[in-house]
Design a protein around this motif. Sequence first.
Motif, PDB file in Angstrom:
ATOM      1  N   ARG A 168     -38.010 -19.929   2.901  1.00 13.09           N
ATOM      2  CA  ARG A 168     -37.501 -18.604   2.837  1.00 13.09           C
ATOM      3  C   ARG A 168     -38.392 -17.441   3.112  1.00 13.09           C
ATOM      4  NH1 ARG A 168     -34.274 -16.481  -2.353  1.00 13.09           N
ATOM      5  NH2 ARG A 168     -35.780 -17.317  -3.942  1.00 13.09           N
ATOM      6  N   VAL A 169     -37.808 -16.409   3.798  1.00 12.61           N
ATOM      7  CA  VAL A 169     -38.820 -15.110   3.848  1.00 12.61           C
ATOM      8  C   VAL A 169     -37.663 -14.059   3.427  1.00 12.61           C
ATOM      9  CG1 VAL A 169     -39.808 -13.686   5.538  1.00 12.61           C
ATOM     10  CG2 VAL A 169     -40.002 -16.256   5.784  1.00 12.61           C
ATOM     11  N   ILE A 170     -38.141 -13.302   2.355  1.00 16.62           N
ATOM     12  CA  ILE A 170     -37.628 -12.162   2.133  1.00 16.62           C
ATOM     13  C   ILE A 170     -38.113 -10.750   2.501  1.00 16.62           C
ATOM     14  CG2 ILE A 170     -36.224 -11.104  -0.030  1.00 16.62           C
ATOM     15  CD1 ILE A 170     -36.707 -13.902  -1.526  1.00 16.62           C
ATOM     16  N   ILE A 171     -37.639 -10.058   3.228  1.00 10.84           N
ATOM     17  CA  ILE A 171     -38.187  -8.720   3.407  1.00 10.84           C
ATOM     18  C   ILE A 171     -37.431  -7.728   2.697  1.00 10.84           C
ATOM     19  CG2 ILE A 171     -39.005  -9.565   5.767  1.00 10.84           C
ATOM     20  CD1 ILE A 171     -36.729  -8.071   7.129  1.00 10.84           C
ATOM     21  N   THR A 172     -37.998  -6.678   2.172  1.00 12.87           N
ATOM     22  CA  THR A 172     -37.574  -5.504   1.468  1.00 12.87           C
ATOM     23  C   THR A 172     -37.362  -4.273   2.089  1.00 12.87           C
ATOM     24  OG1 THR A 172     -39.731  -4.730   0.722  1.00 12.87           O
ATOM     25  CG2 THR A 172     -39.031  -6.561  -0.849  1.00 12.87           C
TER      26      THR A 172
END
Length: 399
Positions: A168-172
């Motif tokens: 997964r990729v989590i962008i803030t």
Amino acid sequence: MTRRVSILGATGSIGCSTIDLIARDPAAYDVVALTGGRNIARLAEQARALGAEIAVTSDEALLPDLRAALDGTGIACAAGPEAIVEAARRPADWVMSAIVGAAGLPPGLAALEEGATLALANKESLVTAGPLILETARSHGARILPVDSEHSAVFQALVGEEISAVERVIITASGGAFRDWPLEKLSEASLSEASSHPNWDMGQRITIDSASMFNKALELIETREFFGVEPSQIEVIVHPQSLIHALVGFNDGGLMAHVGPADMRHAIGYALNWPARKELPVERLDLARIGQLDFRAPEDARYPALRLAREVMEARGMAGAVFNAAKESALDGFIAGRIGFMDMAGVVQDVLAQLSGDTGLMSAAFSLDNVRAADHMARVRAEENMAGDNAPQRSDTWT
Ligand code: NDP
Ligand code: MG
């Protein structure tokens, strides 16, 4: 050896930060083209200071002013969208794409066709025409380096990793100006309230898009296009301090976070110096003083743009171009005082719904002409919808 560099959108927030870095090491760069819009004084000053080959404004009516401002310098001048594309074609090693909006796509494509490395701040290029821009880079042996802070962070977290190991990729997201406002007050948010960002100093349009999270919505699509991950693998988390820019989760459960000050010169400098890392004039974080980092889930009701972005990622095709153009029109409408802050998402949703049935338009192959056509139709529809919103109610006319 000096590197030939061009900056598209030189007079804007990203453009000025790019010039700040280049001007610190003038012997390392030959500045080829600088382009701007209406800020002729700044464009001319930049071109003089950096000894650019050519300065170009997008506004043809301002060419005489630009000529006058550069008189006697030997710096060439030009104006208009086509002149910007021609400037982007000038031989250069590295081109910064920092025009705001869909107008950034054609010159970015032109730079890639010439084989330049494209430092991509203009996220709209990937949102409207991801497959086209990636294929243009591939077929011309050109490279795209991300400049958006979240995407630079993901890119850095992936160094030495296999994309197949990414879970997964989590962008803030900072949460923007209205993160802590009561929901019922949002519809009354004014232009000046929406134009101030809690952490980042950016152009007005992206600042308002941060308050509505249309910016994060564009970044969801940008993440999917650039890194080729599935929509279900991309998450958004509200992180009010804006110090972690993104995290990548791997199949062993580990998360790699990129942490740094909210200063775009980091991501710009990373793209400028890549694959090397060089010293950059950004603040060094004092973690003990920062003390804590907070996270919370984005609320659907506060940020309807995120749901719309997920629909666009499912639909693919020209949905990205339609989404972006409708968003740009709605933003113009909000800036002009024609619609309220929360009406922007409604306009975009209506345009997507209206055009979704037009399969000829929505499923067209990725070409600049088809992207332009989808962009145009979306703006026409958004305009109609906003005119409808403003039209006097029937009961008003009769009383
Ligand atoms: P700004 O509004 O500060 O600057 C935009 C630049 O584009 C200016 O040089 C402007 O000229 C020029 N411009 C405006 N309209 C046109 C047009 N129709 N044709 C050609 N040039 C035009 O924007 P930002 O620097 O904030 O953002 C630039 C891009 O980078 C956007 O895509 C944004 O989403 C992205 N980005 C920005 C970040 C930031 O921190 N600012 C962070 C991450 C991404 P002028 O001012 O002379 O009229
Ligand atoms: Mg960003």
